[in-house]
Design a protein around this motif. Structure first.
Motif, PDB file in Angstrom:
ATOM      1  N   HIS A 124       0.835  -1.207   0.000  1.00 20.31           N
ATOM      2  CA  HIS A 124       0.000   0.000   0.000  1.00 20.31           C
ATOM      3  C   HIS A 124       0.870   1.257   0.000  1.00 20.31           C
ATOM      4  CE1 HIS A 124      -3.608   2.325   0.463  1.00 20.31           C
ATOM      5  NE2 HIS A 124      -3.127   2.911   1.554  1.00 20.31           N
ATOM      6  N   SER A 175       2.338   1.883  -3.389  1.00 14.24           N
ATOM      7  CA  SER A 175       1.325   2.427  -4.285  1.00 14.24           C
ATOM      8  C   SER A 175       1.128   3.920  -4.031  1.00 14.24           C
ATOM      9  CB  SER A 175       0.011   1.672  -4.104  1.00 14.24           C
ATOM     10  OG  SER A 175      -1.015   2.274  -4.858  1.00 14.24           O
ATOM     11  N   LEU A 176       1.007   4.319  -2.762  1.00 15.05           N
ATOM     12  CA  LEU A 176       0.793   5.725  -2.427  1.00 15.05           C
ATOM     13  C   LEU A 176       1.945   6.605  -2.888  1.00 15.05           C
ATOM     14  CD1 LEU A 176      -0.649   5.442   1.189  1.00 15.05           C
ATOM     15  CD2 LEU A 176      -1.891   6.018  -0.906  1.00 15.05           C
ATOM     16  N   HIS A 193       2.067   7.727  -7.154  1.00  8.44           N
ATOM     17  CA  HIS A 193       0.829   8.252  -7.741  1.00  8.44           C
ATOM     18  C   HIS A 193      -0.368   7.320  -7.559  1.00  8.44           C
ATOM     19  CE1 HIS A 193       3.177  11.447  -9.577  1.00  8.44           C
ATOM     20  NE2 HIS A 193       4.012  10.537 -10.022  1.00  8.44           N
ATOM     21  N   GLY A 194      -0.350   6.454  -6.541  1.00 12.42           N
ATOM     22  CA  GLY A 194      -1.480   5.558  -6.290  1.00 12.42           C
ATOM     23  C   GLY A 194      -1.565   4.400  -7.258  1.00 12.42           C
ATOM     24  N   GLN A 195      -0.456   4.101  -7.922  1.00 11.38           N
ATOM     25  CA  GLN A 195      -0.476   3.043  -8.928  1.00 11.38           C
ATOM     26  C   GLN A 195      -0.176   1.671  -8.334  1.00 11.38           C
ATOM     27  OE1 GLN A 195       1.227   4.044 -12.933  1.00 11.38           O
ATOM     28  NE2 GLN A 195       2.301   5.586 -11.685  1.00 11.38           N
ATOM     29  N   LYS A 196      -0.770   0.672  -8.960  1.00  7.38           N
ATOM     30  CA  LYS A 196      -0.450  -0.723  -8.675  1.00  7.38           C
ATOM     31  C   LYS A 196      -0.458  -1.441 -10.014  1.00  7.38           C
ATOM     32  CE  LYS A 196      -1.855  -4.814  -6.208  1.00  7.38           C
ATOM     33  NZ  LYS A 196      -2.925  -5.494  -5.508  1.00  7.38           N
ATOM     34  N   VAL A 199      -3.791   3.223 -11.828  1.00  9.75           N
ATOM     35  CA  VAL A 199      -4.069   4.039 -10.656  1.00  9.75           C
ATOM     36  C   VAL A 199      -5.233   3.405  -9.895  1.00  9.75           C
ATOM     37  CG1 VAL A 199      -4.788   6.302  -9.801  1.00  9.75           C
ATOM     38  CG2 VAL A 199      -3.215   6.146 -11.735  1.00  9.75           C
ATOM     39  N   THR A 221      -5.684   4.238  -6.310  1.00 10.53           N
ATOM     40  CA  THR A 221      -6.023   5.108  -5.186  1.00 10.53           C
ATOM     41  C   THR A 221      -5.343   6.461  -5.394  1.00 10.53           C
ATOM     42  OG1 THR A 221      -6.104   5.257  -2.766  1.00 10.53           O
ATOM     43  CG2 THR A 221      -4.080   4.411  -3.710  1.00 10.53           C
ATOM     44  N   VAL A 222      -5.746   7.429  -4.612  1.00 10.33           N
ATOM     45  CA  VAL A 222      -5.098   8.733  -4.686  1.00 10.33           C
ATOM     46  C   VAL A 222      -3.715   8.596  -4.069  1.00 10.33           C
ATOM     47  CG1 VAL A 222      -5.174  11.131  -3.934  1.00 10.33           C
ATOM     48  CG2 VAL A 222      -7.285   9.959  -4.584  1.00 10.33           C
ATOM     49  N   GLY A 223      -2.709   9.028  -4.776  1.00 10.85           N
ATOM     50  CA  GLY A 223      -1.344   8.967  -4.282  1.00 10.85           C
ATOM     51  C   GLY A 223      -0.602  10.235  -4.639  1.00 10.85           C
ATOM     52  N   HIS A 224       0.690  10.170  -4.607  1.00  6.78           N
ATOM     53  CA  HIS A 224       1.520  11.334  -4.881  1.00  6.78           C
ATOM     54  C   HIS A 224       2.884  10.842  -5.351  1.00  6.78           C
ATOM     55  CE1 HIS A 224       3.383  15.288  -4.244  1.00  6.78           C
ATOM     56  NE2 HIS A 224       2.154  15.759  -4.182  1.00  6.78           N
TER      57      HIS A 224
END
Length: 138
Positions: free
Chosen positions: A63, A66-67, A70-73, A77, A79-82
């Motif tokens: 998790h 991913s965060l 950019h929230g990618q997995k 995308v 989830t919201v990430g950075h």
């Protein structure tokens, strides 16, 4: 920490410790696992802002990865990430400094002992000297 981790385990809540000045520290004979800050003023500082999260929980690690990306997995995308990835310059500075951390920690302890000795008897309070790293604490 023992009480915090017990409560977290009881309620299924991960415990994330702020270890921003604890690089190289141990607890319960294990390296401290937590969030580390590598801000230049820390005992292990990068050239600018940098940090790390370490965990032995594979789900939390996935998790967090991913965060920070950019929230990618798997390229999607989810989830919201950075963009929280450490840049190469910070990593290079830290890689060059890391072999010196134990020596720098010994120097800091010696300096703190000198301050404590010089201030003894002045009435000014000084923090107690922490036990050596190999001393078990409870």
């Amino acid at each position: 920490m023992g009480r915090c981790t017990s409560i977290g385990a009881e309620h299924g809540i991960p415990v994330i410790a702020d270890a921003s000045h604890a690089h190289g520290a141990t607890w319960d004979d294990r390296p401290v696992a937590a969030c580390f800050s590598f801000y230049p003023s820390k005992n292990l500082g990068a050239f600018g802002d940098a940090g790390a999260l370490v965990t032995d929980d594979p789900q939390l690690a996935r998790h967090a990865r991913s965060l920070r990306d950019h929230g990618q997995k798997d390229g999607e995308v989810v989830t919201v990430g950075h963009n929280w990835r450490m840049d190469t310059l910070q990593a290079a500075v830290l890689a060059a400094e890391l072999p010196h951390l134990d020596h720098w920690t010994r120097l800091r302890r010696r300096a703190a002992d000198r301050y404590r000795g010089s201030l003894r008897g002045t009435g000014l309070p000084c923090p107690p000297r922490p036990p050596p790293p190999d001393t078990p604490t409870t």
